[in-house]
Scaffold this motif. Sequence first.
Motif, PDB file in Angstrom:
ATOM      1  N   GLY A  87       0.819  -1.201   0.000  1.00 59.35           N
ATOM      2  CA  GLY A  87       0.000   0.000   0.000  1.00 59.35           C
ATOM      3  C   GLY A  87       0.851   1.248   0.000  1.00 59.35           C
ATOM      4  N   GLY A  88       0.296   2.351  -0.547  1.00 58.93           N
ATOM      5  CA  GLY A  88       1.065   3.586  -0.619  1.00 58.93           C
ATOM      6  C   GLY A  88       2.349   3.378  -1.376  1.00 58.93           C
ATOM      7  N   GLU A  89       3.450   3.833  -0.784  1.00 55.46           N
ATOM      8  CA  GLU A  89       4.761   3.720  -1.435  1.00 55.46           C
ATOM      9  C   GLU A  89       5.632   2.676  -0.757  1.00 55.46           C
ATOM     10  N   GLU A  90       5.029   1.731  -0.059  1.00 51.72           N
ATOM     11  CA  GLU A  90       5.780   0.729   0.684  1.00 51.72           C
ATOM     12  C   GLU A  90       5.748  -0.625  -0.042  1.00 51.72           C
ATOM     13  N   PHE A  91       6.929  -1.228  -0.168  1.00 45.87           N
ATOM     14  CA  PHE A  91       7.080  -2.503  -0.850  1.00 45.87           C
ATOM     15  C   PHE A  91       7.766  -3.494   0.086  1.00 45.87           C
ATOM     16  N   VAL A  92       7.636  -4.767  -0.225  1.00 45.18           N
ATOM     17  CA  VAL A  92       8.268  -5.815   0.570  1.00 45.18           C
ATOM     18  C   VAL A  92       8.791  -6.880  -0.381  1.00 45.18           C
ATOM     19  N   VAL A  93       9.936  -7.453  -0.048  1.00 50.55           N
ATOM     20  CA  VAL A  93      10.580  -8.452  -0.904  1.00 50.55           C
ATOM     21  C   VAL A  93      10.934  -9.664  -0.059  1.00 50.55           C
ATOM     22  N   LEU A  94      10.596 -10.837  -0.576  1.00 49.81           N
ATOM     23  CA  LEU A  94      10.941 -12.101   0.062  1.00 49.81           C
ATOM     24  C   LEU A  94      12.051 -12.767  -0.750  1.00 49.81           C
ATOM     25  N   LEU A  95      13.133 -13.161  -0.071  1.00 51.43           N
ATOM     26  CA  LEU A  95      14.294 -13.755  -0.739  1.00 51.43           C
ATOM     27  C   LEU A  95      14.515 -15.163  -0.184  1.00 51.43           C
ATOM     28  N   PRO A  96      13.847 -16.182  -0.730  1.00 53.13           N
ATOM     29  CA  PRO A  96      13.964 -17.536  -0.182  1.00 53.13           C
ATOM     30  C   PRO A  96      15.353 -18.130  -0.400  1.00 53.13           C
ATOM     31  N   GLY A  97      15.806 -18.906   0.599  1.00 51.67           N
ATOM     32  CA  GLY A  97      17.027 -19.687   0.460  1.00 51.67           C
ATOM     33  C   GLY A  97      18.297 -18.891   0.298  1.00 51.67           C
ATOM     34  N   ILE A  98      18.310 -17.642   0.702  1.00 48.46           N
ATOM     35  CA  ILE A  98      19.484 -16.795   0.517  1.00 48.46           C
ATOM     36  C   ILE A  98      20.348 -16.815   1.780  1.00 48.46           C
ATOM     37  N   ALA A  99      21.657 -16.813   1.580  1.00 46.64           N
ATOM     38  CA  ALA A  99      22.572 -16.721   2.719  1.00 46.64           C
ATOM     39  C   ALA A  99      22.513 -15.314   3.319  1.00 46.64           C
ATOM     40  N   HIS A 100      22.715 -15.231   4.609  1.00 50.35           N
ATOM     41  CA  HIS A 100      22.583 -13.940   5.290  1.00 50.35           C
ATOM     42  C   HIS A 100      23.489 -12.872   4.678  1.00 50.35           C
ATOM     43  N   GLN A 101      24.697 -13.250   4.298  1.00 47.55           N
ATOM     44  CA  GLN A 101      25.633 -12.254   3.785  1.00 47.55           C
ATOM     45  C   GLN A 101      25.277 -11.776   2.372  1.00 47.55           C
ATOM     46  N   ASP A 102      24.345 -12.482   1.716  1.00 48.78           N
ATOM     47  CA  ASP A 102      23.973 -12.105   0.343  1.00 48.78           C
ATOM     48  C   ASP A 102      22.737 -11.222   0.282  1.00 48.78           C
ATOM     49  N   ILE A 103      22.093 -10.984   1.430  1.00 53.35           N
ATOM     50  CA  ILE A 103      20.857 -10.194   1.415  1.00 53.35           C
ATOM     51  C   ILE A 103      21.157  -8.722   1.136  1.00 53.35           C
ATOM     52  N   ALA A 104      22.151  -8.183   1.828  1.00 47.91           N
ATOM     53  CA  ALA A 104      22.462  -6.756   1.670  1.00 47.91           C
ATOM     54  C   ALA A 104      22.844  -6.389   0.236  1.00 47.91           C
ATOM     55  N   PRO A 105      23.643  -7.205  -0.484  1.00 43.18           N
ATOM     56  CA  PRO A 105      23.937  -6.856  -1.881  1.00 43.18           C
ATOM     57  C   PRO A 105      22.694  -6.766  -2.757  1.00 43.18           C
ATOM     58  N   VAL A 106      21.694  -7.645  -2.529  1.00 45.94           N
ATOM     59  CA  VAL A 106      20.452  -7.558  -3.299  1.00 45.94           C
ATOM     60  C   VAL A 106      19.729  -6.252  -2.977  1.00 45.94           C
ATOM     61  N   ALA A 107      19.656  -5.929  -1.686  1.00 51.88           N
ATOM     62  CA  ALA A 107      19.006  -4.679  -1.282  1.00 51.88           C
ATOM     63  C   ALA A 107      19.712  -3.466  -1.874  1.00 51.88           C
ATOM     64  N   GLU A 108      21.027  -3.497  -1.868  1.00 52.98           N
ATOM     65  CA  GLU A 108      21.785  -2.376  -2.430  1.00 52.98           C
ATOM     66  C   GLU A 108      21.567  -2.269  -3.932  1.00 52.98           C
ATOM     67  N   ARG A 109      21.450  -3.397  -4.599  1.00 51.36           N
ATOM     68  CA  ARG A 109      21.188  -3.382  -6.044  1.00 51.36           C
ATOM     69  C   ARG A 109      19.827  -2.749  -6.337  1.00 51.36           C
ATOM     70  N   ILE A 110      18.847  -3.058  -5.500  1.00 55.21           N
ATOM     71  CA  ILE A 110      17.519  -2.452  -5.658  1.00 55.21           C
ATOM     72  C   ILE A 110      17.600  -0.949  -5.439  1.00 55.21           C
ATOM     73  N   ARG A 111      18.315  -0.552  -4.380  1.00 53.67           N
ATOM     74  CA  ARG A 111      18.425   0.886  -4.079  1.00 53.67           C
ATOM     75  C   ARG A 111      19.039   1.640  -5.245  1.00 53.67           C
ATOM     76  N   ARG A 112      20.114   1.100  -5.815  1.00 57.58           N
ATOM     77  CA  ARG A 112      20.770   1.780  -6.938  1.00 57.58           C
ATOM     78  C   ARG A 112      19.871   1.824  -8.172  1.00 57.58           C
ATOM     79  N   ALA A 113      19.129   0.746  -8.409  1.00 58.13           N
ATOM     80  CA  ALA A 113      18.244   0.700  -9.583  1.00 58.13           C
ATOM     81  C   ALA A 113      17.159   1.767  -9.487  1.00 58.13           C
ATOM     82  N   ILE A 114      16.601   1.956  -8.298  1.00 58.67           N
ATOM     83  CA  ILE A 114      15.562   2.971  -8.127  1.00 58.67           C
ATOM     84  C   ILE A 114      16.148   4.374  -8.233  1.00 58.67           C
ATOM     85  N   SER A 115      17.353   4.579  -7.708  1.00 61.16           N
ATOM     86  CA  SER A 115      17.995   5.897  -7.800  1.00 61.16           C
ATOM     87  C   SER A 115      18.288   6.277  -9.242  1.00 61.16           C
TER      88      SER A 115
END
Length: 425
Positions: free
Chosen positions: A338-366
């Motif tokens: 709703g509104g401008e809020e989004f949520v992403v589910l990343l199944p089976g991902i290692a903990h250290q790999d979550i932040a790079p995906v999030a950063e990739r999303i941030r850069r893509a939107i910028s």
Amino acid sequence: MSMRGGAAPRAVFVPPTRWALWRQGPRVITYYLVSETLAVVLTLRPSPIEVDRRTVAILGVLLALGVLQSETGRRVERIRRRVASTPHINMTSVWTFAGVLLLPPPLLAVLVTGLYLHLAMRSWYRLQRVPASRTVSNAAIILLSCYAAQGVLRLAGLDDVRSAMTHGWAGTFAVAAAGVTFFVVNALLVLPARREIGRTPEALFGTWADNGLEVATLCLGALNALAVATLPGLVVLVLPPLLLLHRTVLVRQLEVAAHRDDKTGLYNTSGWHALAERTLAGAARQRGTFGLLMLDLDHFKQVNDTHGHLAGDAVLRAVAEAIIAAVRGRGDAVGRFGGEEFVVLLPGIAHQDIAPVAERIRRAISALTVPVGQLKVTGLSVSIGIAAYPTAGTVLQRLLDAADTALYHAKATGRNKVVHVADLV
């Protein structure tokens, strides 16, 4: 459409200067005109199949059955058009591919024209998303796909399905190759005709279910042609399973639509929650992991206040496409809360790999530039909060709360950044 006084002619006969075609943009207009001209030229070329009473009768049978099927499934077709969030696939291939295997180009053109004219007048006329120029373009693309499939038969030295029957397995493979050619050429020719070309495979070519439907209709088309060539009366047997298939596809589309957000095509809250609960249960059984991202567009209210809500909707759609393109693939689930809020589910991902995906999303939107009429919206940014299962929680609401806490921290400390809840402990 009701007929009252002199209003009906103005509603039906639109002056050429007001055709929806001219609002499509130079690229689409050019493609429409070129593809339609090519379809006409190929229709008028000489054909190795003679036009006799038999082929005219076959045309009449296919056209009559196609119209009958369209009439009996008219209500279903309209609903499918309204709820479709991916490229729409209708059932005409059952008849047009049979025409590929039985008719010469001029009669094949009459078949395609008749079927699409009937669809436009009876099934799509109330749908604003299907202007006449779109229907004509779709018919031309189908006709070009038919001619490409017939070209494969000619390369194999076959005129029609009757000659294929005399060549055993070679004829079978030639008919199959013609079906594959129809499928591929049609999928590729549709892309340039779109005003907005999607960025994901699903947006480009439809879902696996959509394409499975097209394959099924091509198979039925081949069986149609075989029935007409051997025992013509059996061709009517295709109608009951075809109508049942049509309704089954509608039920599936309605199920999907109930879990999708209207503006972006992403999962809505209930759809995403249902998927996330299944993912959590699977991770608990298998002692696996998954990541959860909460995203909030920064200063989105300024977009609506400056450019209007239609521009805001365009930005939301662009952001949704950017997120989908930035995640890892089909297993990742993107939802809009709703509104401008989004949520992403990343199944089976290692903990250290979550932040790079999030950063990739941030850069893509910028990096987004969203055209809105004559203007362009730039300078977008997003704040992202990260939580990981099971370290941040073992129930879904606990994980959402943890990701939301990290998101709030990202907002409070400057925005346009990624924060992991583990870093706040």
